[in-house]
Design an enzyme around this catalytic site. Structure first.
Site, short mmCIF file in Angstrom:
data_model
loop_
_atom_site.label_atom_id
_atom_site.label_comp_id
_atom_site.label_asym_id
_atom_site.label_seq_id
_atom_site.Cartn_x
_atom_site.Cartn_y
_atom_site.Cartn_z
N ASP A 181 0.75 -1.15 0.06
CA ASP A 181 -0.06 -0.14 -0.07
C ASP A 181 0.88 1.07 0.12
OD1 ASP A 181 -1.40 2.14 0.97
OD2 ASP A 181 -2.90 0.85 1.61
N HIS A 182 1.14 1.71 -1.10
CA HIS A 182 2.26 2.81 -1.26
C HIS A 182 2.11 3.96 -0.26
CE1 HIS A 182 -0.23 5.12 -4.19
NE2 HIS A 182 0.67 6.14 -3.88
N HIS A 244 -5.64 2.97 0.93
CA HIS A 244 -4.70 4.30 1.42
C HIS A 244 -5.54 4.88 2.70
CE1 HIS A 244 -2.77 3.19 -2.01
NE2 HIS A 244 -3.30 3.89 -2.88
C1 BG6 Z 1 -3.23 4.78 -6.66
C2 BG6 Z 1 -4.45 4.96 -7.19
O1 BG6 Z 1 -3.14 3.88 -5.51
O2 BG6 Z 1 -2.92 6.07 -5.85
C3 BG6 Z 1 -4.58 6.09 -8.01
O3 BG6 Z 1 -4.80 3.86 -7.91
C4 BG6 Z 1 -4.18 7.29 -7.19
O4 BG6 Z 1 -5.75 6.10 -8.47
C5 BG6 Z 1 -2.79 7.14 -6.57
O5 BG6 Z 1 -3.82 8.29 -8.29
C6 BG6 Z 1 -2.29 8.26 -5.79
O6 BG6 Z 1 -1.38 8.09 -5.05
P1 BG6 Z 1 -0.39 9.64 -4.87
O7 BG6 Z 1 1.06 8.79 -4.08
O8 BG6 Z 1 -0.20 10.31 -6.05
O9 BG6 Z 1 -1.31 10.24 -3.73
#
Ligand code: BG6
Length: 506
Positions: A181-182, A244
Protein backbone atom coordinates in the site's frame (compact mmCIF):
# COMPACT_ATOMS: atom_id res chain seq x y z
CA UNK A 1 20.48 1.30 6.90
CA UNK A 2 21.82 -2.18 6.41
CA UNK A 3 22.99 -3.83 3.27
CA UNK A 4 20.73 -6.72 2.46
CA UNK A 5 21.07 -10.42 1.69
CA UNK A 6 22.10 -11.44 -1.81
CA UNK A 7 18.99 -12.18 -3.81
CA UNK A 8 17.25 -12.16 -7.17
CA UNK A 9 14.41 -9.67 -7.59
CA UNK A 10 11.85 -10.84 -10.12
CA UNK A 11 9.27 -8.46 -11.53
CA UNK A 12 6.26 -9.96 -13.28
CA UNK A 13 4.69 -7.40 -15.59
CA UNK A 14 8.13 -6.05 -16.41
CA UNK A 15 7.02 -4.37 -19.60
CA UNK A 16 4.35 -2.37 -17.75
CA UNK A 17 4.16 1.22 -16.64
CA UNK A 18 4.72 0.66 -12.93
CA UNK A 19 7.99 -1.17 -13.56
CA UNK A 20 9.23 1.67 -15.72
CA UNK A 21 8.04 4.60 -13.67
CA UNK A 22 8.42 3.37 -10.11
CA UNK A 23 9.99 -0.03 -9.49
CA UNK A 24 13.17 0.10 -11.54
CA UNK A 25 13.91 3.77 -10.66
CA UNK A 26 13.40 2.89 -6.97
CA UNK A 27 15.76 -0.09 -7.21
CA UNK A 28 18.27 2.13 -8.97
CA UNK A 29 18.09 4.64 -6.09
CA UNK A 30 18.82 1.82 -3.63
CA UNK A 31 21.71 0.69 -5.79
CA UNK A 32 23.22 4.20 -5.92
CA UNK A 33 22.99 4.45 -2.14
CA UNK A 34 24.75 1.12 -1.86
CA UNK A 35 21.73 -0.49 -0.23
CA UNK A 36 21.56 -3.45 -2.58
CA UNK A 37 23.89 -6.39 -2.00
CA UNK A 38 26.90 -7.04 -4.23
CA UNK A 39 25.24 -10.17 -5.46
CA UNK A 40 21.99 -8.95 -6.85
CA UNK A 41 20.11 -9.57 -10.09
CA UNK A 42 16.85 -8.18 -11.40
CA UNK A 43 14.91 -10.51 -13.64
CA UNK A 44 12.11 -8.95 -15.68
CA UNK A 45 9.28 -11.26 -16.63
CA UNK A 46 6.39 -10.55 -18.98
CA UNK A 47 4.67 -11.87 -22.06
CA UNK A 48 6.53 -9.63 -24.50
CA UNK A 49 9.56 -11.01 -26.30
CA UNK A 50 12.77 -9.13 -25.48
CA UNK A 51 16.39 -10.12 -25.32
CA UNK A 52 18.29 -9.17 -22.17
CA UNK A 53 19.90 -6.31 -24.11
CA UNK A 54 16.62 -4.96 -25.44
CA UNK A 55 15.09 -5.02 -21.98
CA UNK A 56 18.17 -3.35 -20.50
CA UNK A 57 17.95 -0.58 -23.07
CA UNK A 58 14.29 0.02 -22.15
CA UNK A 59 15.12 0.13 -18.44
CA UNK A 60 18.03 2.45 -19.04
CA UNK A 61 15.83 5.03 -20.69
CA UNK A 62 13.19 4.50 -17.97
CA UNK A 63 15.79 5.30 -15.30
CA UNK A 64 16.94 8.36 -17.18
CA UNK A 65 13.38 9.58 -17.47
CA UNK A 66 11.99 8.66 -14.04
CA UNK A 67 15.04 8.49 -11.75
CA UNK A 68 14.47 9.77 -8.24
CA UNK A 69 18.10 10.44 -7.53
CA UNK A 70 20.45 12.78 -9.40
CA UNK A 71 23.40 10.43 -9.75
CA UNK A 72 23.50 8.92 -13.24
CA UNK A 73 27.04 7.61 -13.11
CA UNK A 74 26.00 4.15 -11.96
CA UNK A 75 23.27 3.46 -14.49
CA UNK A 76 25.40 1.15 -16.60
CA UNK A 77 26.61 -0.86 -13.60
CA UNK A 78 23.02 -1.29 -12.52
CA UNK A 79 21.74 -2.14 -15.97
CA UNK A 80 24.27 -4.97 -16.22
CA UNK A 81 22.51 -6.68 -13.34
CA UNK A 82 19.23 -6.85 -15.27
CA UNK A 83 17.99 -9.91 -17.18
CA UNK A 84 14.77 -10.79 -18.92
CA UNK A 85 12.64 -13.81 -19.69
CA UNK A 86 9.33 -14.06 -21.50
CA UNK A 87 6.66 -16.17 -19.78
CA UNK A 88 3.07 -17.00 -20.68
CA UNK A 89 1.55 -16.35 -17.28
CA UNK A 90 -1.11 -19.04 -17.50
CA UNK A 91 1.03 -21.73 -19.12
CA UNK A 92 2.41 -24.08 -16.45
CA UNK A 93 5.27 -25.33 -18.63
CA UNK A 94 6.90 -21.91 -18.99
CA UNK A 95 7.42 -21.74 -15.21
CA UNK A 96 9.93 -24.57 -15.57
CA UNK A 97 11.89 -22.40 -17.99
CA UNK A 98 11.68 -19.57 -15.47
CA UNK A 99 13.00 -21.86 -12.76
CA UNK A 100 15.87 -22.99 -14.98
CA UNK A 101 16.74 -19.40 -15.84
CA UNK A 102 16.78 -18.53 -12.17
CA UNK A 103 19.02 -21.46 -11.34
CA UNK A 104 21.40 -20.56 -14.10
CA UNK A 105 21.60 -16.96 -12.83
CA UNK A 106 22.20 -18.18 -9.31
CA UNK A 107 25.03 -20.43 -10.36
CA UNK A 108 26.62 -17.74 -12.52
CA UNK A 109 26.40 -15.14 -9.76
CA UNK A 110 26.86 -17.45 -6.82
CA UNK A 111 23.59 -16.36 -5.19
CA UNK A 112 21.61 -18.69 -2.93
CA UNK A 113 17.85 -19.21 -3.22
CA UNK A 114 16.71 -15.81 -1.84
CA UNK A 115 14.07 -14.57 -4.25
CA UNK A 116 11.45 -11.83 -4.38
CA UNK A 117 8.54 -12.13 -6.77
CA UNK A 118 6.88 -8.79 -7.41
CA UNK A 119 3.52 -9.07 -9.18
CA UNK A 120 3.11 -5.85 -11.10
CA UNK A 121 0.38 -7.45 -13.18
CA UNK A 122 -3.39 -7.21 -13.54
CA UNK A 123 -5.03 -8.50 -10.32
CA UNK A 124 -6.61 -11.39 -12.23
CA UNK A 125 -3.11 -12.97 -12.21
CA UNK A 126 -2.62 -12.74 -8.43
CA UNK A 127 -3.87 -16.23 -7.87
CA UNK A 128 -2.56 -17.73 -11.13
CA UNK A 129 1.12 -16.74 -10.94
CA UNK A 130 1.69 -17.72 -7.28
CA UNK A 131 0.04 -21.08 -7.91
CA UNK A 132 2.29 -21.81 -10.89
CA UNK A 133 5.34 -20.67 -8.94
CA UNK A 134 4.53 -23.10 -6.18
CA UNK A 135 3.84 -25.90 -8.65
CA UNK A 136 7.52 -25.75 -9.64
CA UNK A 137 8.63 -25.39 -6.02
CA UNK A 138 9.52 -21.71 -6.18
CA UNK A 139 7.72 -21.04 -2.89
CA UNK A 140 9.92 -23.49 -0.97
CA UNK A 141 12.39 -21.83 1.35
CA UNK A 142 14.95 -24.63 1.79
CA UNK A 143 17.67 -22.82 -0.12
CA UNK A 144 16.81 -19.23 0.89
CA UNK A 145 13.80 -17.00 1.52
CA UNK A 146 11.00 -16.56 -1.02
CA UNK A 147 8.73 -13.50 -0.83
CA UNK A 148 5.72 -12.54 -2.85
CA UNK A 149 4.83 -8.88 -3.27
CA UNK A 150 1.45 -7.89 -4.59
CA UNK A 151 0.03 -4.49 -5.44
CA UNK A 152 -3.48 -3.42 -4.57
CA UNK A 153 -6.33 -4.07 -5.33
CA UNK A 154 -6.42 -7.03 -2.95
CA UNK A 155 -9.79 -8.28 -4.15
CA UNK A 156 -12.79 -6.42 -5.45
CA UNK A 157 -15.05 -6.89 -2.45
CA UNK A 158 -15.12 -8.97 0.71
CA UNK A 159 -15.93 -12.22 -1.05
CA UNK A 160 -13.23 -11.92 -3.70
CA UNK A 161 -10.72 -10.81 -1.07
CA UNK A 162 -11.46 -13.94 0.96
CA UNK A 163 -11.05 -16.08 -2.16
CA UNK A 164 -7.75 -14.43 -2.97
CA UNK A 165 -6.56 -14.94 0.58
CA UNK A 166 -7.49 -18.64 0.43
CA UNK A 167 -5.71 -19.09 -2.87
CA UNK A 168 -2.56 -17.31 -1.74
CA UNK A 169 -2.37 -18.94 1.66
CA UNK A 170 -2.81 -22.38 0.10
CA UNK A 171 0.81 -22.39 -1.06
CA UNK A 172 2.40 -19.38 0.66
CA UNK A 173 2.57 -18.35 4.30
CA UNK A 174 1.42 -14.98 5.62
CA UNK A 175 5.08 -14.19 6.40
CA UNK A 176 5.96 -14.62 2.73
CA UNK A 177 3.27 -12.17 1.57
CA UNK A 178 3.98 -8.45 1.23
CA UNK A 179 0.97 -6.40 0.16
CA UNK A 180 2.05 -2.99 -1.05
CA UNK A 181 0.00 0.00 0.00
CA UNK A 182 2.24 2.78 -1.22
CA UNK A 183 0.72 5.30 1.22
CA UNK A 184 2.37 3.40 4.04
CA UNK A 185 5.71 3.92 2.33
CA UNK A 186 5.31 7.69 2.36
CA UNK A 187 7.77 9.27 4.72
CA UNK A 188 5.14 11.59 6.17
CA UNK A 189 2.71 8.77 6.93
CA UNK A 190 5.47 7.14 8.96
CA UNK A 191 6.14 10.49 10.54
CA UNK A 192 2.61 10.40 11.89
CA UNK A 193 3.76 7.55 14.13
CA UNK A 194 6.80 9.53 15.22
CA UNK A 195 4.83 12.71 15.86
CA UNK A 196 2.40 10.83 18.02
CA UNK A 197 4.71 8.55 19.93
CA UNK A 198 7.88 10.57 20.32
CA UNK A 199 6.28 13.71 21.74
CA UNK A 200 4.94 14.04 25.24
CA UNK A 201 2.64 16.90 24.32
CA UNK A 202 0.38 15.39 21.68
CA UNK A 203 -0.42 11.95 23.01
CA UNK A 204 -2.21 13.08 26.20
CA UNK A 205 -4.55 15.15 24.01
CA UNK A 206 -5.02 12.47 21.39
CA UNK A 207 -8.39 11.14 22.48
CA UNK A 208 -12.10 11.76 22.79
CA UNK A 209 -11.66 14.18 25.69
CA UNK A 210 -9.88 16.76 23.57
CA UNK A 211 -10.52 15.89 19.94
CA UNK A 212 -13.71 17.03 18.27
CA UNK A 213 -13.24 15.18 14.98
CA UNK A 214 -10.58 13.86 12.64
CA UNK A 215 -10.55 14.77 8.97
CA UNK A 216 -8.53 12.93 6.33
CA UNK A 217 -8.35 14.19 2.77
CA UNK A 218 -6.64 12.85 -0.30
CA UNK A 219 -7.43 15.14 -3.19
CA UNK A 220 -6.10 14.83 -6.71
CA UNK A 221 -6.29 17.45 -9.41
CA UNK A 222 -5.77 14.96 -12.21
CA UNK A 223 -8.57 12.90 -13.73
CA UNK A 224 -8.34 9.21 -14.54
CA UNK A 225 -5.75 9.86 -17.24
CA UNK A 226 -5.14 6.73 -19.31
CA UNK A 227 -6.48 4.41 -16.60
CA UNK A 228 -10.18 4.76 -17.43
CA UNK A 229 -10.51 1.05 -18.21
CA UNK A 230 -9.26 0.01 -14.78
CA UNK A 231 -10.82 2.86 -12.84
CA UNK A 232 -14.30 2.45 -14.25
CA UNK A 233 -14.47 -1.01 -12.68
CA UNK A 234 -13.09 0.27 -9.41
CA UNK A 235 -14.09 3.80 -8.37
CA UNK A 236 -12.81 6.02 -5.57
CA UNK A 237 -14.01 3.81 -2.72
CA UNK A 238 -12.08 0.76 -3.88
CA UNK A 239 -9.18 2.68 -5.39
CA UNK A 240 -8.35 4.96 -2.46
CA UNK A 241 -10.57 4.45 0.59
CA UNK A 242 -10.41 0.68 1.09
CA UNK A 243 -6.64 0.81 1.25
CA UNK A 244 -4.76 4.13 1.49
CA UNK A 245 -7.19 6.24 3.49
CA UNK A 246 -8.25 3.57 5.95
CA UNK A 247 -4.61 2.69 6.53
CA UNK A 248 -3.76 6.32 7.24
CA UNK A 249 -6.78 6.57 9.55
CA UNK A 250 -5.60 3.46 11.39
CA UNK A 251 -2.16 4.97 11.97
CA UNK A 252 -3.72 8.19 13.23
CA UNK A 253 -5.96 6.22 15.59
CA UNK A 254 -3.83 3.29 16.79
CA UNK A 255 -2.56 2.75 20.32
CA UNK A 256 1.12 2.93 21.04
CA UNK A 257 2.76 -0.38 20.07
CA UNK A 258 4.80 -2.18 22.70
CA UNK A 259 7.86 -2.03 20.42
CA UNK A 260 8.82 -1.26 16.85
CA UNK A 261 8.62 -4.93 15.95
CA UNK A 262 6.48 -5.38 12.82
CA UNK A 263 4.06 -7.64 14.65
CA UNK A 264 3.58 -5.18 17.51
CA UNK A 265 2.77 -2.32 15.12
CA UNK A 266 0.58 -4.40 12.85
CA UNK A 267 -1.38 -5.75 15.82
CA UNK A 268 -2.26 -2.23 16.91
CA UNK A 269 -3.28 -1.27 13.39
CA UNK A 270 -5.46 -4.35 13.14
CA UNK A 271 -7.21 -3.49 16.42
CA UNK A 272 -8.31 -0.16 14.91
CA UNK A 273 -9.80 -1.92 11.89
CA UNK A 274 -11.59 -4.30 14.22
CA UNK A 275 -13.03 -1.39 16.21
CA UNK A 276 -14.51 0.59 13.33
CA UNK A 277 -18.25 0.68 13.84
CA UNK A 278 -20.02 -1.09 10.96
CA UNK A 279 -22.23 1.18 8.89
CA UNK A 280 -25.78 -0.16 8.94
CA UNK A 281 -27.53 -0.51 5.59
CA UNK A 282 -30.07 2.11 6.52
CA UNK A 283 -27.30 4.55 7.50
CA UNK A 284 -25.32 4.38 4.26
CA UNK A 285 -27.10 7.40 2.78
CA UNK A 286 -26.26 9.57 5.76
CA UNK A 287 -22.71 8.21 6.17
CA UNK A 288 -21.36 8.13 2.63
CA UNK A 289 -21.56 10.47 -0.35
CA UNK A 290 -20.42 9.72 -3.86
CA UNK A 291 -19.81 11.99 -6.81
CA UNK A 292 -18.53 11.98 -10.37
CA UNK A 293 -16.74 14.83 -12.13
CA UNK A 294 -18.41 16.70 -14.92
CA UNK A 295 -16.88 18.63 -17.80
CA UNK A 296 -15.78 22.14 -16.99
CA UNK A 297 -13.37 24.83 -18.07
CA UNK A 298 -10.28 25.49 -15.99
CA UNK A 299 -8.00 28.37 -16.96
CA UNK A 300 -9.60 28.45 -20.41
CA UNK A 301 -8.88 24.77 -20.89
CA UNK A 302 -11.83 22.50 -21.51
CA UNK A 303 -11.69 19.57 -19.11
CA UNK A 304 -13.67 16.49 -20.14
CA UNK A 305 -16.19 14.97 -17.78
CA UNK A 306 -15.49 11.49 -16.40
CA UNK A 307 -17.92 9.84 -18.80
CA UNK A 308 -16.03 11.30 -21.75
CA UNK A 309 -12.69 9.85 -20.64
CA UNK A 310 -10.99 7.12 -22.65
CA UNK A 311 -11.97 3.62 -21.50
CA UNK A 312 -14.95 4.84 -19.46
CA UNK A 313 -18.52 3.73 -20.12
CA UNK A 314 -20.47 6.80 -21.33
CA UNK A 315 -23.26 5.85 -18.87
CA UNK A 316 -20.86 5.03 -16.06
CA UNK A 317 -22.12 5.16 -12.50
CA UNK A 318 -18.63 4.86 -11.06
CA UNK A 319 -17.76 7.39 -8.37
CA UNK A 320 -14.68 9.57 -8.76
CA UNK A 321 -15.33 11.17 -5.36
CA UNK A 322 -16.18 9.48 -2.07
CA UNK A 323 -16.67 10.96 1.38
CA UNK A 324 -17.42 8.93 4.47
CA UNK A 325 -18.16 9.41 8.13
CA UNK A 326 -17.38 6.65 10.61
CA UNK A 327 -16.64 5.98 14.27
CA UNK A 328 -14.07 3.90 16.04
CA UNK A 329 -15.70 2.23 18.99
CA UNK A 330 -13.03 2.07 21.64
CA UNK A 331 -12.13 3.99 24.79
CA UNK A 332 -9.87 6.42 22.99
CA UNK A 333 -12.21 7.36 20.18
CA UNK A 334 -15.77 6.66 21.38
CA UNK A 335 -18.07 9.32 19.84
CA UNK A 336 -15.39 11.10 17.77
CA UNK A 337 -16.39 11.25 14.08
CA UNK A 338 -13.78 10.47 11.45
CA UNK A 339 -14.43 12.15 8.11
CA UNK A 340 -12.53 10.96 5.08
CA UNK A 341 -12.78 12.09 1.49
CA UNK A 342 -10.99 11.55 -1.75
CA UNK A 343 -11.61 12.57 -5.30
CA UNK A 344 -10.20 13.10 -8.75
CA UNK A 345 -10.33 16.45 -10.51
CA UNK A 346 -10.50 18.41 -7.28
CA UNK A 347 -8.87 21.85 -7.18
CA UNK A 348 -5.45 20.68 -6.06
CA UNK A 349 -3.35 17.66 -5.13
CA UNK A 350 -3.12 17.36 -1.40
CA UNK A 351 -3.25 14.63 1.24
CA UNK A 352 -3.48 15.45 4.91
CA UNK A 353 -4.75 14.38 8.29
CA UNK A 354 -6.32 17.11 10.38
CA UNK A 355 -6.94 16.72 14.08
CA UNK A 356 -9.62 19.20 15.12
CA UNK A 357 -9.49 19.86 18.84
CA UNK A 358 -12.47 20.88 20.95
CA UNK A 359 -13.18 24.55 21.32
CA UNK A 360 -12.83 26.20 24.71
CA UNK A 361 -15.88 25.64 26.92
CA UNK A 362 -16.57 29.37 27.07
CA UNK A 363 -15.85 32.06 24.47
CA UNK A 364 -14.32 34.91 26.34
CA UNK A 365 -13.01 36.82 23.37
CA UNK A 366 -14.59 37.97 20.16
CA UNK A 367 -13.62 35.94 17.13
CA UNK A 368 -11.77 37.79 14.36
CA UNK A 369 -13.32 36.43 11.21
CA UNK A 370 -16.51 35.27 12.88
CA UNK A 371 -15.19 31.68 13.25
CA UNK A 372 -15.22 29.75 16.44
CA UNK A 373 -11.55 29.26 17.22
CA UNK A 374 -10.70 25.61 17.40
CA UNK A 375 -7.14 24.37 17.41
CA UNK A 376 -6.16 22.20 14.51
CA UNK A 377 -3.12 20.05 13.97
CA UNK A 378 -2.59 19.50 10.27
CA UNK A 379 -0.31 16.65 9.30
CA UNK A 380 0.50 17.18 5.67
CA UNK A 381 1.32 14.00 3.77
CA UNK A 382 1.87 15.68 0.41
CA UNK A 383 2.88 18.03 -1.15
CA UNK A 384 4.82 20.53 0.98
CA UNK A 385 5.11 17.84 3.63
CA UNK A 386 5.00 19.12 7.17
CA UNK A 387 2.96 19.89 10.26
CA UNK A 388 0.91 22.94 11.05
CA UNK A 389 -0.64 23.92 14.34
CA UNK A 390 -3.42 26.48 14.26
CA UNK A 391 -4.20 28.40 17.39
CA UNK A 392 -5.81 31.64 18.54
CA UNK A 393 -3.77 34.81 19.06
CA UNK A 394 -4.69 38.28 20.10
CA UNK A 395 -5.03 40.64 17.17
CA UNK A 396 -2.80 43.63 18.01
CA UNK A 397 -4.84 46.59 19.18
CA UNK A 398 -6.93 47.87 22.02
CA UNK A 399 -9.63 45.20 21.93
CA UNK A 400 -9.39 41.49 22.81
CA UNK A 401 -9.96 40.21 19.32
CA UNK A 402 -8.69 36.75 18.53
CA UNK A 403 -7.50 35.42 15.22
CA UNK A 404 -6.26 31.99 14.12
CA UNK A 405 -2.55 31.87 13.40
CA UNK A 406 -0.27 29.15 12.10
CA UNK A 407 2.83 27.58 13.53
CA UNK A 408 4.30 25.46 10.82
CA UNK A 409 7.10 23.05 10.23
CA UNK A 410 8.10 22.07 6.71
CA UNK A 411 9.71 18.71 6.30
CA UNK A 412 12.08 20.21 3.75
CA UNK A 413 13.62 22.33 6.54
CA UNK A 414 14.75 19.24 8.39
CA UNK A 415 17.50 18.34 6.02
CA UNK A 416 18.63 18.89 2.49
CA UNK A 417 18.37 15.21 1.87
CA UNK A 418 15.75 14.17 -0.59
CA UNK A 419 12.71 12.36 0.76
CA UNK A 420 12.85 8.77 -0.51
CA UNK A 421 9.89 7.72 -2.59
CA UNK A 422 7.32 5.36 -1.11
CA UNK A 423 8.39 2.58 -3.48
CA UNK A 424 12.04 3.00 -2.60
CA UNK A 425 11.23 2.54 1.07
CA UNK A 426 8.88 -0.38 0.51
CA UNK A 427 11.15 -2.22 -1.88
CA UNK A 428 13.98 -1.82 0.59
CA UNK A 429 11.80 -3.19 3.41
CA UNK A 430 10.65 -6.11 1.27
CA UNK A 431 14.28 -7.04 0.63
CA UNK A 432 15.01 -6.71 4.34
CA UNK A 433 11.96 -8.84 5.13
CA UNK A 434 10.42 -6.12 7.27
CA UNK A 435 6.66 -6.31 6.82
CA UNK A 436 5.72 -3.40 9.14
CA UNK A 437 4.60 -1.14 6.31
CA UNK A 438 2.69 -3.79 4.38
CA UNK A 439 -0.98 -4.57 4.78
CA UNK A 440 -1.69 -7.91 6.33
CA UNK A 441 -4.55 -10.25 5.46
CA UNK A 442 -6.82 -9.46 8.42
CA UNK A 443 -6.55 -5.69 7.87
CA UNK A 444 -7.50 -6.06 4.24
CA UNK A 445 -10.49 -8.23 5.09
CA UNK A 446 -11.64 -5.90 7.89
CA UNK A 447 -11.48 -2.93 5.51
CA UNK A 448 -13.59 -4.77 2.93
CA UNK A 449 -16.03 -5.87 5.62
CA UNK A 450 -16.45 -2.29 6.79
CA UNK A 451 -17.09 -0.99 3.27
CA UNK A 452 -19.36 -3.84 2.17
CA UNK A 453 -22.67 -2.13 3.05
CA UNK A 454 -21.60 0.99 1.16
CA UNK A 455 -20.47 -1.02 -1.87
CA UNK A 456 -23.72 -3.00 -1.85
CA UNK A 457 -25.90 0.02 -1.46
CA UNK A 458 -24.14 2.06 -4.14
CA UNK A 459 -24.42 -0.87 -6.50
CA UNK A 460 -27.99 -1.92 -5.86
CA UNK A 461 -29.96 0.99 -4.48
CA UNK A 462 -30.95 3.16 -7.40
CA UNK A 463 -32.24 5.82 -4.98
CA UNK A 464 -28.76 6.62 -3.70
CA UNK A 465 -27.67 9.67 -5.70
CA UNK A 466 -24.42 9.94 -7.58
CA UNK A 467 -23.77 13.68 -7.47
CA UNK A 468 -22.09 15.42 -10.36
CA UNK A 469 -19.44 18.02 -9.55
CA UNK A 470 -17.69 20.25 -12.04
CA UNK A 471 -14.03 19.29 -12.54
CA UNK A 472 -11.89 21.63 -10.46
CA UNK A 473 -14.28 21.98 -7.54
CA UNK A 474 -14.23 20.37 -4.09
CA UNK A 475 -16.75 17.64 -4.95
CA UNK A 476 -20.48 17.50 -4.26
CA UNK A 477 -21.77 20.13 -1.84
CA UNK A 478 -23.89 17.39 -0.34
CA UNK A 479 -20.73 16.08 1.35
CA UNK A 480 -21.15 18.97 3.82
CA UNK A 481 -24.20 17.18 5.19
CA UNK A 482 -22.00 14.39 6.51
CA UNK A 483 -20.56 16.76 9.06
CA UNK A 484 -22.68 16.64 12.17
CA UNK A 485 -21.71 19.91 13.76
CA UNK A 486 -23.22 22.57 11.51
CA UNK A 487 -20.77 25.18 12.82
CA UNK A 488 -17.94 23.48 10.95
CA UNK A 489 -17.10 22.54 7.37
CA UNK A 490 -14.49 20.50 5.57
CA UNK A 491 -11.11 22.16 5.38
CA UNK A 492 -10.23 23.50 1.95
CA UNK A 493 -6.48 23.01 1.83
CA UNK A 494 -4.22 24.35 -0.82
CA UNK A 495 -0.93 23.17 -2.20
CA UNK A 496 0.96 25.23 0.34
CA UNK A 497 0.77 23.94 3.85
CA UNK A 498 0.04 27.28 5.44
CA UNK A 499 -2.45 28.78 3.01
CA UNK A 500 -5.92 27.49 3.25
CA UNK A 501 -9.48 28.64 3.25
CA UNK A 502 -11.68 29.06 0.26
CA UNK A 503 -8.70 29.86 -1.97
CA UNK A 504 -7.12 27.01 -3.81
CA UNK A 505 -5.02 27.02 -6.93
CA UNK A 506 -6.75 26.03 -10.13
C1 BG6 B 1 -3.19 4.81 -6.49
C2 BG6 B 1 -4.52 4.93 -7.16
O1 BG6 B 1 -3.18 3.73 -5.61
O2 BG6 B 1 -2.92 6.00 -5.77
C3 BG6 B 1 -4.55 6.13 -8.09
O3 BG6 B 1 -4.79 3.76 -7.90
C4 BG6 B 1 -4.14 7.37 -7.35
O4 BG6 B 1 -5.83 6.31 -8.68
C5 BG6 B 1 -2.85 7.16 -6.59
O5 BG6 B 1 -3.98 8.40 -8.31
C6 BG6 B 1 -2.55 8.34 -5.70
O6 BG6 B 1 -1.28 8.20 -5.17
P1 BG6 B 1 -0.42 9.48 -4.73
O7 BG6 B 1 0.80 8.90 -4.14
O8 BG6 B 1 -0.20 10.28 -5.98
O9 BG6 B 1 -1.28 10.22 -3.75
Amino acid sequence: MIKNDSHIYIIFGASGDLTKRKLVPALYSLFVQDLLPEKFALLGVSRSQFTDDEFRAGMKSAINEFKEIDNVTKIDDFINKIYYISVMFDDASTYLSLKQRLEQLRINMNINGNTLFYLSTPPSLYSIIPRHLSSVGLNIQDDGWKRLIIEKPFGYDLESAINLKDQLLHDWTEEQLFRIDHYLGKETVQNLLVTRFSNGIFEPLWNRNYIHHVEITSAESIGVEKRGGYYDGSGALRDMVQNHLLQVAAIAAMESPSSLEPLAIRNEILKVFQSIRPIRKEDVKSSAIRGQYLASTIKNEKIPGYREEEGVDPDSETETYAALKFYIDNWRWGGVPFYIRTGKRLPTRVSEVVIHFNTTPHFLFSQGAGHITSNQLVIRIQPDEGILLKFGMKTPGAAFDVQNVNMDFHYSDLSHQRIPSAYERLLYDSIKGDATLFARTEEVLEAWKFLSPVIECWKNDKDVPLYGYPAGTWGPEKADDLIEDKEITWRYPCKNLSDDGIYCEL
